[in-house]
Design a protein around this motif. Structure first.
Motif, mmCIF file in Angstrom:
data_model
loop_
_atom_site.group_PDB
_atom_site.id
_atom_site.type_symbol
_atom_site.label_atom_id
_atom_site.label_comp_id
_atom_site.label_asym_id
_atom_site.label_seq_id
_atom_site.Cartn_x
_atom_site.Cartn_y
_atom_site.Cartn_z
ATOM 1 N N VAL A 146 0.732 -14.192 -2.577
ATOM 2 C CA VAL A 146 -0.303 -14.857 -3.273
ATOM 3 C C VAL A 146 -0.863 -13.506 -3.937
ATOM 4 O O VAL A 146 -1.736 -13.606 -4.935
ATOM 5 C CB VAL A 146 -1.579 -15.481 -2.629
ATOM 6 C CG1 VAL A 146 -1.108 -16.921 -2.169
ATOM 7 C CG2 VAL A 146 -2.019 -14.849 -1.318
ATOM 8 N N CYS A 147 -0.797 -12.256 -3.483
ATOM 9 C CA CYS A 147 -1.065 -10.752 -4.006
ATOM 10 C C CYS A 147 0.151 -9.913 -4.136
ATOM 11 O O CYS A 147 0.038 -9.122 -3.278
ATOM 12 C CB CYS A 147 -2.149 -10.411 -3.092
ATOM 13 S SG CYS A 147 -3.363 -11.509 -2.422
ATOM 14 N N PRO A 148 0.978 -10.206 -5.080
ATOM 15 C CA PRO A 148 2.063 -9.340 -5.137
ATOM 16 C C PRO A 148 1.696 -7.885 -5.445
ATOM 17 O O PRO A 148 2.603 -6.973 -5.303
ATOM 18 C CB PRO A 148 2.931 -10.363 -6.221
ATOM 19 C CG PRO A 148 1.953 -11.036 -6.953
ATOM 20 C CD PRO A 148 0.984 -11.329 -5.989
ATOM 21 N N LYS A 149 0.657 -7.888 -6.176
ATOM 22 C CA LYS A 149 0.194 -6.542 -6.715
ATOM 23 C C LYS A 149 -0.833 -5.810 -5.948
ATOM 24 O O LYS A 149 -1.485 -4.831 -6.514
ATOM 25 C CB LYS A 149 -0.283 -6.745 -8.146
ATOM 26 C CG LYS A 149 0.623 -7.223 -9.319
ATOM 27 C CD LYS A 149 0.325 -7.110 -10.581
ATOM 28 C CE LYS A 149 1.180 -7.990 -11.626
ATOM 29 N NZ LYS A 149 0.622 -7.692 -13.044
ATOM 30 N N TRP A 150 -0.810 -5.917 -4.695
ATOM 31 C CA TRP A 150 -2.021 -5.573 -3.908
ATOM 32 C C TRP A 150 -2.075 -3.949 -3.796
ATOM 33 O O TRP A 150 -2.844 -3.409 -3.645
ATOM 34 C CB TRP A 150 -1.650 -6.090 -2.266
ATOM 35 C CG TRP A 150 -2.675 -5.595 -1.363
ATOM 36 C CD1 TRP A 150 -2.249 -4.669 -0.355
ATOM 37 C CD2 TRP A 150 -4.087 -5.731 -1.310
ATOM 38 N NE1 TRP A 150 -3.367 -4.254 0.246
ATOM 39 C CE2 TRP A 150 -4.546 -4.854 -0.285
ATOM 40 C CE3 TRP A 150 -4.934 -6.543 -1.987
ATOM 41 C CZ2 TRP A 150 -5.806 -4.849 0.215
ATOM 42 C CZ3 TRP A 150 -6.235 -6.474 -1.498
ATOM 43 C CH2 TRP A 150 -6.752 -5.508 -0.714
ATOM 44 N N VAL A 151 -0.446 -3.451 -3.677
ATOM 45 C CA VAL A 151 -0.618 -2.020 -3.537
ATOM 46 C C VAL A 151 -1.352 -1.321 -4.581
ATOM 47 O O VAL A 151 -1.987 -0.364 -4.637
ATOM 48 C CB VAL A 151 0.776 -1.462 -3.084
ATOM 49 C CG1 VAL A 151 1.028 -0.035 -3.319
ATOM 50 C CG2 VAL A 151 1.600 -2.257 -1.980
ATOM 51 N N LYS A 152 -0.927 -1.689 -5.925
ATOM 52 C CA LYS A 152 -1.434 -0.942 -6.957
ATOM 53 C C LYS A 152 -3.064 -1.398 -7.304
ATOM 54 O O LYS A 152 -3.774 -0.338 -7.361
ATOM 55 C CB LYS A 152 -0.870 -1.652 -8.330
ATOM 56 C CG LYS A 152 -1.325 -1.127 -9.610
ATOM 57 C CD LYS A 152 -0.684 -1.742 -10.585
ATOM 58 C CE LYS A 152 -1.150 -1.331 -12.169
ATOM 59 N NZ LYS A 152 -0.445 -1.894 -13.265
ATOM 60 N N LEU A 153 -3.391 -2.424 -6.617
ATOM 61 C CA LEU A 153 -4.820 -2.802 -6.717
ATOM 62 C C LEU A 153 -5.681 -2.101 -5.580
ATOM 63 O O LEU A 153 -6.607 -1.595 -5.954
ATOM 64 C CB LEU A 153 -5.018 -4.261 -6.517
ATOM 65 C CG LEU A 153 -6.314 -5.021 -6.499
ATOM 66 C CD1 LEU A 153 -6.610 -5.002 -8.175
ATOM 67 C CD2 LEU A 153 -6.401 -6.562 -6.221
ATOM 68 N N ARG A 154 -5.014 -1.695 -4.402
ATOM 69 C CA ARG A 154 -5.676 -0.979 -3.472
ATOM 70 C C ARG A 154 -5.826 0.581 -3.971
ATOM 71 O O ARG A 154 -6.886 1.009 -3.640
ATOM 72 C CB ARG A 154 -5.023 -1.249 -2.197
ATOM 73 C CG ARG A 154 -5.225 -0.163 -1.112
ATOM 74 C CD ARG A 154 -4.461 -0.270 0.141
ATOM 75 N NE ARG A 154 -3.107 -0.077 -0.075
ATOM 76 C CZ ARG A 154 -2.448 1.238 -0.171
ATOM 77 N NH1 ARG A 154 -3.169 2.255 -0.006
ATOM 78 N NH2 ARG A 154 -1.093 1.216 -0.620
ATOM 79 N N LYS A 155 -4.806 1.024 -4.323
ATOM 80 C CA LYS A 155 -5.064 2.339 -4.686
ATOM 81 C C LYS A 155 -6.072 2.684 -5.966
ATOM 82 O O LYS A 155 -6.639 3.646 -6.000
ATOM 83 C CB LYS A 155 -3.668 2.960 -5.610
ATOM 84 C CG LYS A 155 -2.441 3.151 -4.444
ATOM 85 C CD LYS A 155 -1.068 3.525 -5.132
ATOM 86 C CE LYS A 155 -0.055 3.668 -3.924
ATOM 87 N NZ LYS A 155 1.145 4.180 -4.515
#
Length: 286
Positions: free
Chosen positions: A146-155
């Protein structure tokens, strides 16, 4: 009887015939004297009379009378037969939670205190819901889906006193379990425990002020208190995940417990519903 002579007396049993009304008796006899012979009584035999056959009585029927059931006994019987919710849930097949379940719970909870128009305002658009867990996922695999772009969002997240994702569960023990099970997903993300057990709310406020936190896992009561005290802001929040399908030892889900259900709905009214309607916040049922 002459002088100087002694007579010996003896007792001999004589059988009395039946019907004479008597019983066997002992009568005297003499021996060894002059002119006195032994007196003997012969035993008279009597013919046995006719034997009367006894009348055989028919067997009597016995009936067991049941004692009348008192009101107290009836109450005890009803109490024994009453099914517990645990027994019912144990026999039912687990079904994954759906957005419709959350919508229905909200309307049922507010139906006695809200008007029809106000209840309609509580309805959330389908677009604000993430894909629900179908009971085949672990927490990490579900969050990755459900959160495939989590790494980018976290940074890109650098705001203090806030989190990008909140995971809400029913107890502190369950929160610790969830944190351990999401290792594959969180990576380098900063995770914070947001529950009341062994942690004072002032300590959590200070930690949120000092550092950037990406993930918060905790109970609705403590999260609600942090928002009230200004230690946690909801505007940067992007994902709100409910630990919906997990059951405790009594087979209760988080939303089956009245106290937790009340705190969840109070939390939703503290800005979560408005963020969902603007589609800046997504809701997930794990």
């Amino acid at each position: 009887m002459g002088t100087g002579q002694h007579q010996t007396l003896f007792w001999k049993p004589v059988l009395i015939p039946e019907g004479s009304g008597g019983s066997p008796a002992l009568q005297p006899g003499a021996s060894g004297g002059e002119g006195g012979g032994d007196t003997e009584m012969t035993q008279q035999e009597t013919a046995p009379g006719p034997v009367l056959s006894k009348k055989v009585k028919p067997p009597k029927e016995c009936f067991l009378i049941q004692p009348k059931e008192t009101n107290e006994d009836a109450t005890k019987t009803r109490k024994r037969k009453k099914k517990k919710i645990t027994d019912i849930l144990a026999k039912s097949e687990p079904k994954p939670g759906t957005p419709e379940d959350l919508q229905k719970l909200m309307k049922d909870y507010y139906s006695s205190s809200r008007s029809v128009i106000e209840l309609e305002e509580l309805t959330l658009p389908d677009s604000c819901f993430l894909k629900a867990n179908d009971l085949t996922h672990s927490l990490s695999s579900y969050l990755k889906e459900v959160c495939p772009k989590w790494v980018k969002l976290r940074k890109s997240h650098s705001e203090k006193k806030s989190v990008l994702m909140l995971i809400i569960c029913g107890s502190a023990i369950r929160a610790v379990e969830l944190i351990r099970s999401m290792t594959a997903f969180k990576g380098d993300s900063k995770v914070m425990k947001l529950f009341a057990k062994h942690i004072k709310v002032q300590e959590q406020v200070k930690l949120l002020e000092k550092r950037v936190v990406h993930l918060g896992v905790g109970t609705p009561g403590r999260i609600k208190e942090l928002i009230k005290q200004g230690g946690l802001h909801l505007n940067p929040l992007k994902f709100l995940i409910f630990d919906w399908n997990w059951r405790d030892q009594k087979l209760r889900r988080m939303m089956d417990i009245p106290e937790i259900r009340k705190e969840v709905f109070e939390l939703l009214e503290m800005g979560v519903l408005s963020l969902c309607k603007t589609e800046s916040l997504k809701l997930g049922l794990f």
